[in-house]
Every structure is written in C-alpha cells, then in structure tokens.
Design an enzyme around this catalytic site. Structure first.
Site, PDB file in Angstrom:
ATOM      1  N   ASN A 151      -0.985  20.378  13.865  1.00  0.00           N
ATOM      2  CA  ASN A 151      -1.032  21.754  13.345  1.00  0.00           C
ATOM      3  C   ASN A 151      -2.348  22.033  12.616  1.00  0.00           C
ATOM      4  O   ASN A 151      -2.963  23.081  12.804  1.00  0.00           O
ATOM      5  CB  ASN A 151       0.113  21.970  12.352  1.00  0.00           C
ATOM      6  CG  ASN A 151       1.463  21.956  13.048  1.00  0.00           C
ATOM      7  OD1 ASN A 151       1.636  22.580  14.087  1.00  0.00           O
ATOM      8  ND2 ASN A 151       2.407  21.213  12.491  1.00  0.00           N
ATOM      9  N   ILE A 152      -2.788  21.084  11.777  1.00  0.00           N
ATOM     10  CA  ILE A 152      -3.993  21.329  10.971  1.00  0.00           C
ATOM     11  C   ILE A 152      -5.243  21.216  11.843  1.00  0.00           C
ATOM     12  O   ILE A 152      -6.119  22.104  11.818  1.00  0.00           O
ATOM     13  CB  ILE A 152      -4.055  20.354   9.772  1.00  0.00           C
ATOM     14  CG1 ILE A 152      -2.854  20.603   8.847  1.00  0.00           C
ATOM     15  CG2 ILE A 152      -5.372  20.520   9.007  1.00  0.00           C
ATOM     16  CD1 ILE A 152      -2.678  19.583   7.739  1.00  0.00           C
ATOM     17  N   ASP A 171      -6.401  12.943  19.968  1.00  0.00           N
ATOM     18  CA  ASP A 171      -5.003  13.168  19.607  1.00  0.00           C
ATOM     19  C   ASP A 171      -4.282  11.833  19.523  1.00  0.00           C
ATOM     20  O   ASP A 171      -4.443  11.001  20.411  1.00  0.00           O
ATOM     21  CB  ASP A 171      -4.356  14.051  20.678  1.00  0.00           C
ATOM     22  CG  ASP A 171      -3.044  14.614  20.204  1.00  0.00           C
ATOM     23  OD1 ASP A 171      -2.644  14.294  19.080  1.00  0.00           O
ATOM     24  OD2 ASP A 171      -2.428  15.367  20.963  1.00  0.00           O
ATOM     25  N   THR A 227      -9.197  15.531   4.653  1.00  0.00           N
ATOM     26  CA  THR A 227      -8.258  16.363   3.881  1.00  0.00           C
ATOM     27  C   THR A 227      -6.822  15.904   4.174  1.00  0.00           C
ATOM     28  O   THR A 227      -5.880  16.651   3.937  1.00  0.00           O
ATOM     29  CB  THR A 227      -8.410  17.852   4.256  1.00  0.00           C
ATOM     30  OG1 THR A 227      -8.386  17.961   5.682  1.00  0.00           O
ATOM     31  CG2 THR A 227      -9.670  18.458   3.711  1.00  0.00           C
ATOM     32  N   ARG A 229      -5.002  11.957   4.213  1.00  0.00           N
ATOM     33  CA  ARG A 229      -4.475  10.977   3.272  1.00  0.00           C
ATOM     34  C   ARG A 229      -5.537   9.906   3.016  1.00  0.00           C
ATOM     35  O   ARG A 229      -6.264   9.511   3.930  1.00  0.00           O
ATOM     36  CB  ARG A 229      -3.212  10.302   3.832  1.00  0.00           C
ATOM     37  CG  ARG A 229      -1.976  11.203   3.843  1.00  0.00           C
ATOM     38  CD  ARG A 229      -1.526  11.534   2.424  1.00  0.00           C
ATOM     39  NE  ARG A 229      -0.335  12.365   2.370  1.00  0.00           N
ATOM     40  CZ  ARG A 229      -0.334  13.692   2.240  1.00  0.00           C
ATOM     41  NH1 ARG A 229      -1.474  14.367   2.154  1.00  0.00           N
ATOM     42  NH2 ARG A 229       0.800  14.356   2.165  1.00  0.00           N
ATOM     43  N   ASP A 252     -10.350  15.532  -0.041  1.00  0.00           N
ATOM     44  CA  ASP A 252      -9.405  16.174  -0.950  1.00  0.00           C
ATOM     45  C   ASP A 252      -8.396  15.137  -1.447  1.00  0.00           C
ATOM     46  O   ASP A 252      -7.474  15.468  -2.178  1.00  0.00           O
ATOM     47  CB  ASP A 252      -8.689  17.295  -0.166  1.00  0.00           C
ATOM     48  CG  ASP A 252      -7.891  18.236  -1.047  1.00  0.00           C
ATOM     49  OD1 ASP A 252      -8.366  18.532  -2.160  1.00  0.00           O
ATOM     50  OD2 ASP A 252      -6.799  18.665  -0.635  1.00  0.00           O
ATOM     51  N   GLU A 257      -5.171   8.725  -6.924  1.00  0.00           N
ATOM     52  CA  GLU A 257      -4.934  10.126  -7.311  1.00  0.00           C
ATOM     53  C   GLU A 257      -3.799  10.203  -8.338  1.00  0.00           C
ATOM     54  O   GLU A 257      -2.735   9.631  -8.136  1.00  0.00           O
ATOM     55  CB  GLU A 257      -4.557  10.914  -6.049  1.00  0.00           C
ATOM     56  CG  GLU A 257      -4.314  12.368  -6.323  1.00  0.00           C
ATOM     57  CD  GLU A 257      -3.819  13.116  -5.088  1.00  0.00           C
ATOM     58  OE1 GLU A 257      -4.292  12.813  -3.973  1.00  0.00           O
ATOM     59  OE2 GLU A 257      -2.965  13.997  -5.235  1.00  0.00           O
ATOM     60  N   HIS A 280      -7.030  17.484  -4.489  1.00  0.00           N
ATOM     61  CA  HIS A 280      -5.849  17.589  -3.615  1.00  0.00           C
ATOM     62  C   HIS A 280      -5.272  19.010  -3.653  1.00  0.00           C
ATOM     63  O   HIS A 280      -4.102  19.231  -3.977  1.00  0.00           O
ATOM     64  CB  HIS A 280      -4.766  16.557  -3.971  1.00  0.00           C
ATOM     65  CG  HIS A 280      -3.822  16.318  -2.825  1.00  0.00           C
ATOM     66  ND1 HIS A 280      -3.130  15.154  -2.633  1.00  0.00           N
ATOM     67  CD2 HIS A 280      -3.461  17.105  -1.782  1.00  0.00           C
ATOM     68  CE1 HIS A 280      -2.376  15.228  -1.548  1.00  0.00           C
ATOM     69  NE2 HIS A 280      -2.560  16.436  -1.007  1.00  0.00           N
ATOM     70  N   ILE A 281      -6.142  19.950  -3.288  1.00  0.00           N
ATOM     71  CA  ILE A 281      -5.767  21.366  -3.345  1.00  0.00           C
ATOM     72  C   ILE A 281      -5.656  21.971  -1.949  1.00  0.00           C
ATOM     73  O   ILE A 281      -5.512  23.182  -1.797  1.00  0.00           O
ATOM     74  CB  ILE A 281      -6.809  22.185  -4.145  1.00  0.00           C
ATOM     75  CG1 ILE A 281      -8.229  21.840  -3.635  1.00  0.00           C
ATOM     76  CG2 ILE A 281      -6.675  21.930  -5.634  1.00  0.00           C
ATOM     77  CD1 ILE A 281      -9.227  22.931  -3.747  1.00  0.00           C
ATOM     78  N   GLY A 282      -5.718  21.115  -0.922  1.00  0.00           N
ATOM     79  CA  GLY A 282      -5.725  21.631   0.454  1.00  0.00           C
ATOM     80  C   GLY A 282      -4.609  22.620   0.721  1.00  0.00           C
ATOM     81  O   GLY A 282      -4.809  23.654   1.368  1.00  0.00           O
TER      82      GLY A 282
HETATM   83  C1  3PG Z   1       1.030  18.080   2.192  1.00  0.00           C
HETATM   84  O1  3PG Z   1       1.352  16.970   2.629  1.00  0.00           O
HETATM   85  O2  3PG Z   1       1.687  19.091   2.464  1.00  0.00           O
HETATM   86  C2  3PG Z   1      -0.204  18.225   1.347  1.00  0.00           C
HETATM   87  O3  3PG Z   1      -0.777  17.007   1.076  1.00  0.00           O
HETATM   88  C3  3PG Z   1       0.038  19.035   0.104  1.00  0.00           C
HETATM   89  O4  3PG Z   1       0.537  18.349  -0.968  1.00  0.00           O
HETATM   90  P1  3PG Z   1       0.959  19.170  -2.293  1.00  0.00           P
HETATM   91  O5  3PG Z   1       2.147  19.989  -1.938  1.00  0.00           O
HETATM   92  O6  3PG Z   1       1.287  18.111  -3.288  1.00  0.00           O
HETATM   93  O7  3PG Z   1      -0.196  20.002  -2.706  1.00  0.00           O
END
Ligand code: 3PG
Length: 396
Positions: A151-152, A171, A227, A229, A252, A257, A280-282
């Site tokens: 998806n991303i 993929d 972005t 893991r 990210d 963390e 970790h704001i993605g």
């Molecule tokens: C996820 O797996 O959906 C993202 O890493 C977001 O993590 P978060 O909800 O802790 O911001």
C-alpha cells in the site's frame, strides 16, 4: 452486559463517541504504556493500540480479551504468538496511513537532496550559506528503487512518477510464507538507484536485510530512506557505508525509539551530517489518523454486529487439512450434534467448521475441514441420521 473497549493510545474524540453510541463501554487512556497494560487490560474485551507495546504479560493476564486492534499498519508491537495461544484475534488497519507515510517519504527525499534541515538550522544559528546549500542534484530523471511495493510503496510510486523519476520496485509478496530470503535481484536493482526507499514490514525475513552486503551494492552518494521499521537496517553497517560511499540516509524509525510521546532520545544515528531522523511521525497526519480511527470503528462495528473480524492477521494461513466434509441438513436442534458425535467416535479432529443457512431458514449447510478422512461407514451412518439432506466427502 456492555462490551468493554480500552483505547491505550491517542485517538480522535469524535470516534470515541461513535464507539459509545454503539453501546460499548469505552475507557480512553492514551498515556498508558507497556508496563501499565497488564493491569489496565485485565478485564476488557477489546484493546485498541497504536505503538503501545502489548506484551506477553498483558495477553496472559487478560481474562476477557477477545480482540486487539492495531490502529495502524505494523503489528510488531503485539505479542502475536501469545495471542495465538489464547485464541485472541489481532487485527490491523492496513493502507489507512499509506498516503501519510508516502508524503513523508517524499519530504525526506527532497530534504536529502536540498539539505533542508541544515539550511534551516544554519539560518536559526545566524549563518548564511547559499553556496554550500546550492548543490542539490534534483530528482527529475533520477532512479528510485522501492523495496516493498505494498500500500505505501504504491503511493510513493505515484508521487515519484509525478516528480518524473524512473521508478523500479522489488515486491516481496512472492516470497511471503516461504522461509527463504529471496532478495536475489536486489544487487541488480540497487546499483541502478539514485534513491532507495524501504517499505517493508518487520518480519524474520526482513530483519537485517540492509546490511554490509546490500550497502556494497548501492551507488556512491545514493540516498536511502526508511519510513518502515528500524530492524530492516543494520545501523552499524549503515554508518560504515556512509563513511565509505557518502550515502545519505533519512529515516522515521531507529533502534531505541522511545515508547512514549516525549522525553529523551539516544541513537547511534545522532550527530551525523549525512543522516536526518524524524520522530516516527509517518502516520501522524490528521488525514491518516482519521482514516485509521474510522477503520478501527468499522472493525469493531462489524465484530459486534456479526462476529466477523476484518483484517484479521493471526488467522492460520495454512492449515494441515486434506479432507472436506459437507453436510446439508434441515436446520433443527441436535442434527449437527449427531453428525459431530460420529466424527468424535472416530477420533477425527475438525480443524475448521462453518454452518450457513439457506434463505427461508429450512435448510443449512455445514462444511468441515478434517485432518484425516471420514470412512465410508461414517458417511453411511451420517446419511442415515434423521434430517440429513446430503453428505459429501472430498480429498482436497
Ligand atoms: C504504523 O505501523 O501504522 C506506523 O508505524 C504508525 O505508527 P503510530 O501509529 O505509532 O504512529
């Protein structure tokens, strides 16, 4: 009795009200952490978390927990093995924050190319350096390699194509469920890429994937973005590659963390001019949080109304069954019990069973997946039972 839902992470208010309107008891405790959960989740039916860790102790000490929802995509913060053993459903909200993560990925790509964080920091420190920061390469015509095209990855591809980049993808879906690391063509892909962006889940197959060997395949001066893991990158090897090949890295996610939303942070990625790290704001845009919260509500609604779990991630992918028994019968009390008695007497385990009813409620059909075959004698006995319409048995 009302079903109890504990939301142990930040969740938009209007969606909490939607849950209350469903007649559920909702406990909203966004500040709970891993250590608080064993007690807090002891007597709840549904637990909703974002990145808060749901460990084995939480699962083992729960008395009524039936469903854990990851209000996000990755489920690596949930002790799924423990949930499997207690028959607790785990579900996630795949794709709901894909756009937000893709947007951040593009932001990091531009930041790497144009040194945006350093520009800003120098300006705030009273330093003017137009000369130093006028060395961006430009993204148009550059080659981007997407490692993971779920998806991303797909959302990143759309945006990178709009930037007129050449987009390649690797993929991993072809190898999911197969216990090998088939990243055989990565060497060919990485040597082409000016930018590499990782969009993989954390699994035993992807752990440490970006190591010395992978970095050795990358172009000098390439940009790497993560972005997804932190486990996918061997950070020590990355630091070496930065020294040797001038790779620039933006991420990210990183080892160590913090679990909470604010506090101190320590990482070996700090203080390196070739590395930019965000917090970790993605997935943390208003749009994504609304989409994730809405999907969480949909999962709960569907579960409460029909018992069906959407995006159920810990259902067995492969079950060891070779035989299927289909019994059509009149929908009356005790009919199925008599069929099950015959199966029990033969000491055969039923792996999965589903009973569905035809329109009008007169006839029903029960499909059972069996580990060993039902004998001709058993089938004969079933056919002779009252209220049986038909019995068929096939090897799958
Ligand atoms: C996820 O797996 O959906 C993202 O890493 C977001 O993590 P978060 O909800 O802790 O911001």
């Amino acid at each position: 009795m009302k079903l109890k839902v504990l939301i142990a992470d930040k969740f938009p208010d209007k969606y909490i009200q939607e849950l209350k309107d469903l007649g559920l008891e909702v406990i909203y405790e966004p500040k709970l952490g891993e250590k608080d959960l064993p007690k807090a989740a002891e007597d709840v039916d549904i637990l909703v978390v974002r990145s808060t860790i749901v460990n084995e102790e939480t699962i083992n000490s729960s008395k009524t927990l039936n469903l854990i929802i990851r209000a996000g995509s990755g489920v690596n913060n949930i002790a799924i093995q423990a949930a499997n053993k207690k028959g607790i459903y785990v579900a996630n909200c795949p794709g709901m924050n894909a756009v937000a993560v893709a947007e951040l990925t593009m932001g990091l790509m531009i930041a790497l190319d144009r040194f945006i964080p350093d520009n800003v920091s120098d300006f705030n420190n009273g330093i003017w350096n137009k000369d130093k920061y006028s060395k961006g390469k430009g993204l148009k015509g550059k080659t981007l390699g997407l490692i993971g095209v779920g998806n991303i990855g797909k959302e990143v591809a759309k945006r990178a194509l709009a930037f007129e980049m050449n987009v390649y993808g690797k993929d991993i879906s072809r190898i999911e469920g197969v216990p090998i690391k088939d990243f055989s063509e990565m060497d060919k892909l990485l040597e082409l890429c000016d930018v590499v962006s990782i969009h993989l889940p954390a699994t035993p197959l992807t752990k440490g994937l970006f190591n010395k060997q992978m970095f050795s395949c990358m172009k000098n001066g390439a940009y790497l973005i993560n972005t997804s893991r932190h486990d996918i990158i061997v950070e020590e090897d990355l630091l070496e590659a930065i020294k040797e090949k001038n790779i620039r890295y933006a991420c990210d996610v990183f080892k160590g963390e913090p679990e909470g939303k604010s506090g101190e942070v320590k990482s070996i990625l700090q203080g390196n001019p070739n590395i930019y790290v965000t917090h970790h704001i993605g997935a943390s845009t208003e749009q994504a949080q609304d989409a994730v919260a809405q999907e969480t509500i949909n999962i709960i609604k569907h579960f409460v109304h029909s018992g069906v779990i959407d995006h159920w991630v810990n259902r067995a992918k492969q079950i060891d069954v070779k035989y299927q028994l289909v019994v059509k019968h009149f929908d009356k009390p005790g009919v199925l019990a008599s069929v099950l008695d015959i199966i029990k007497d033969a000491n055969i385990n039923i792996e999965e069973i589903e009973n569905i009813i035809f329109e009008g409620g007169i006839a029903a059909c029960c499909t059972m997946k069996l580990r060993s075959p039902a004998s001709a004698d058993m089938i004969k006995k079933m056919r002779e039972l009252p209220n049986i319409l038909s019995v068929s048995h096939v090897e799958l």
